[in-house]
Design an enzyme around this catalytic site. Sequence first.
Site, PDB file in Angstrom:
ATOM      1  N   ARG A 267      14.367   0.037   6.156  1.00 25.69           N
ATOM      2  CA  ARG A 267      13.665  -0.036   4.683  1.00 25.69           C
ATOM      3  C   ARG A 267      12.836   0.778   4.497  1.00 25.69           C
ATOM      4  NH1 ARG A 267      12.999  -6.297   4.891  1.00 25.69           N
ATOM      5  NH2 ARG A 267      12.391  -5.722   7.115  1.00 25.69           N
TER       6      ARG A 267
ATOM      7  N   CYS B 191       7.878  -2.205   6.860  1.00 28.29           N
ATOM      8  CA  CYS B 191       9.107  -3.138   6.963  1.00 28.29           C
ATOM      9  C   CYS B 191       9.025  -3.693   8.486  1.00 28.29           C
ATOM     10  CB  CYS B 191      10.526  -2.601   6.845  1.00 28.29           C
ATOM     11  SG  CYS B 191      10.727  -1.184   7.737  1.00 28.29           S
TER      12      CYS B 191
ATOM     13  N   ASP C   4      16.710  -6.829   5.083  1.00 27.67           N
ATOM     14  CA  ASP C   4      16.777  -5.837   6.396  1.00 27.67           C
ATOM     15  C   ASP C   4      18.403  -5.690   6.595  1.00 27.67           C
ATOM     16  OD1 ASP C   4      16.810  -4.808   8.584  1.00 27.67           O
ATOM     17  OD2 ASP C   4      15.523  -6.071   9.567  1.00 27.67           O
TER      18      ASP C   4
END
Length: 158
Positions: A14, A8, A123
């Site tokens: 994440r 990420c 996100d």
Amino acid sequence: MTRLLLVCAANLCRSPMAEAVLRARAAELGLSEVRSAGVFASSRAHPVDKRAATVLAQRGYELDRRWRSRKLVAEDFDQYDLILAMDRKVLQALRATRPAISPARLGLFLAGMTGLGLDEVPDPYYGAGNAFVHVLDLIEARAHTWPADLAPFLKDAS
């Protein structure tokens, strides 16, 4: 057995969440190694976002207490068979930093999933607490529909 790197932006939310979930199911998914990194991560290591850790713990997942974020490095493209990005911006950054010769295959983490209405993991960092729950829902959905044939991940690969 596949060596998997989940990527990420900063490696705080994440990708560490996905790492925890997929590590818990690694053997049944045919994964020999599961790690995470961030394409824009700080060179200074940080612990996982507390909101992510809380949501993971509520569902029975955990990361080692010593777990720290890390920045993607060129060697990752040689060490991992499959590198999956959480979103297109991260995938674009992976493509831009990938060495000319690399055995790693690149793709999107949610590639090939239907019925979600999206193919990127949003996100949650600047969102509300329920954004982390939504991200974990998406990660678990991917884990439950992990393909035996990894072709869906490679559809968007370079």
